[in-house]
Write a protein that holds these residues in place. Structure first.
Motif, PDB file in Angstrom:
ATOM      1  N   TRP A   1      -1.035   1.943  16.790  1.00 33.48           N
ATOM      2  CA  TRP A   1       0.045   2.360  17.696  1.00 33.48           C
ATOM      3  C   TRP A   1       1.294   2.674  16.885  1.00 33.48           C
ATOM      4  CZ3 TRP A   1       0.663   0.913  23.350  1.00 33.48           C
ATOM      5  CH2 TRP A   1       1.918   1.271  23.833  1.00 33.48           C
TER       6      TRP A   1
ATOM      7  N   ARG B   1      -7.009  -2.280  22.624  1.00 27.00           N
ATOM      8  CA  ARG B   1      -6.250  -1.079  22.990  1.00 27.00           C
ATOM      9  C   ARG B   1      -6.955  -0.330  24.105  1.00 27.00           C
ATOM     10  NH1 ARG B   1      -6.995   4.093  23.734  1.00 27.00           N
ATOM     11  NH2 ARG B   1      -8.282   4.208  21.859  1.00 27.00           N
TER      12      ARG B   1
ATOM     13  N   THR C   1      -5.719   2.563  17.321  1.00 25.63           N
ATOM     14  CA  THR C   1      -6.053   3.741  18.135  1.00 25.63           C
ATOM     15  C   THR C   1      -7.225   4.518  17.539  1.00 25.63           C
ATOM     16  OG1 THR C   1      -4.392   5.066  16.950  1.00 25.63           O
ATOM     17  CG2 THR C   1      -3.682   3.946  18.966  1.00 25.63           C
TER      18      THR C   1
ATOM     19  N   TRP D   1      -3.325   6.326  27.471  1.00 22.71           N
ATOM     20  CA  TRP D   1      -2.814   6.494  26.115  1.00 22.71           C
ATOM     21  C   TRP D   1      -2.326   7.916  25.874  1.00 22.71           C
ATOM     22  CZ3 TRP D   1      -0.548   4.274  22.382  1.00 22.71           C
ATOM     23  CH2 TRP D   1      -0.534   4.824  21.090  1.00 22.71           C
TER      24      TRP D   1
END
Length: 289
Positions: free
Chosen positions: A54, A6, A42, A15
């Motif tokens: 996510w 990520r 995350t 993000w």
């Protein structure tokens, strides 16, 4: 590893922008075509249930093979007339000994039929199961259906001509080259089978898969899988997906399958026994909103 991915794929500053959006369109390339972005971590924790993904805090995801293919599907299917929620559900074909029966898929068909019946559409679903799930019957009933649910084995053999991949039916295979030649008017094709979104990768053009074959045939959206799926979890997820669609139809508003799929995943994610991505992340939604 999923947290490291990520950070590489969606760095912190990116993000912050992404997570505030209602929807993200992901166009993966190469090996990323096999990555469900909703499973990206995350905030890491000691296990899946304690981590934040996510799916928990990010936007709905729609996938596309390429920007061009998405634009083509959007343009081709714009202003399509909306009729009754006619639906075909195919499940648990009667295979010979070369393939195992899939009794769990019958529960999916029952959930699809119940979803429309509870929404006030008792005759919306045509069911083909067992010996009736033949290639000729499936092809005949596909015509004019707005929603398609095909729950069977997806046969994809890496290294073999992808046009010979197919969906297993009672009397043989509905192969990719045949799927591409179909004339569909489907708002959604749900492929609840193993590996229906797996195929040969082509740089800049995504994956040539069973799911993509249905786009070539005229579908607006396709829900397909990235790996072999769990029967019980799949039955719940597909039932929740079609319940949301049926309720939208009853209310006279357009259904948004990507949103409905996300909510169905969140239901499984909220339970300890099915919180891991294995149970819900295989299914992805591609196509128009």
């Amino acid at each position: 590893e999923m947290n490291a991915l990520r950070r590489v794929l969606v760095p912190k500053k990116a993000w912050e922008h992404v997570k505030s959006a209602h929807e993200a369109i992901v166009i993966p390339d190469g090996a990323l075509a096999q990555l469900p972005f909703e499973a990206l971590v995350t905030v890491p924790g000691p296990n899946w249930a304690a981590s934040k993904l996510w799916l928990d805090s990010g936007p709905t995801i729609r996938y596309a093979a390429s920007a061009t293919s998405l634009a083509n599907v959007t343009a081709r299917t714009a202003n399509r007339a909306q009729g009754a929620p006619s639906t075909l559900s195919v499940s648990d074909p009667s295979f010979d000994r070369s393939l195992a029966r899939l009794p769990g898929t019958a529960r999916e068909s029952a959930a699809v039929a119940l979803a429309f019946r509870e929404a006030g559409f008792p005759d919306a679903v045509v069911l083909l199961a067992g010996p009736a799930a033949t290639e000729s019957e499936v092809k005949r009933e596909l015509s004019g259906k707005r929603f398609l649910h095909l729950a069977t084995h997806g046969i994809v053999e890496p290294g073999r001509n992808e046009l010979l991949a197919g969906l297993a039916l009672t009397d043989g295979m509905l192969q990719l080259f045949e799927i591409q030649e179909l004339k569909l008017d489907a708002d959604l094709v749900a492929l609840s089978a193993c590996d229906t979104n797996v195929g040969r990768r082509v740089a800049g053009e995504g994956v040539f898969s069973l799911g993509r074959g249905f786009f070539a045939a005229g579908a607006r959206r396709v829900v397909a899988s990235l790996w072999p799926v769990d029967d019980d979890a799949s039955a719940r997820l597909i039932g929740d997906l079609f319940r949301a669609i049926a309720q939208a139809e009853a209310a006279g508003r357009e259904a948004h399958p990507a949103d409905a799929l996300r909510e169905a995943k969140q239901t499984l994610r909220a339970e300890t026994a099915t919180s891991a991505p294995f149970y819900w992340a295989a299914f992805t939604c591609a196509g128009v909103r």
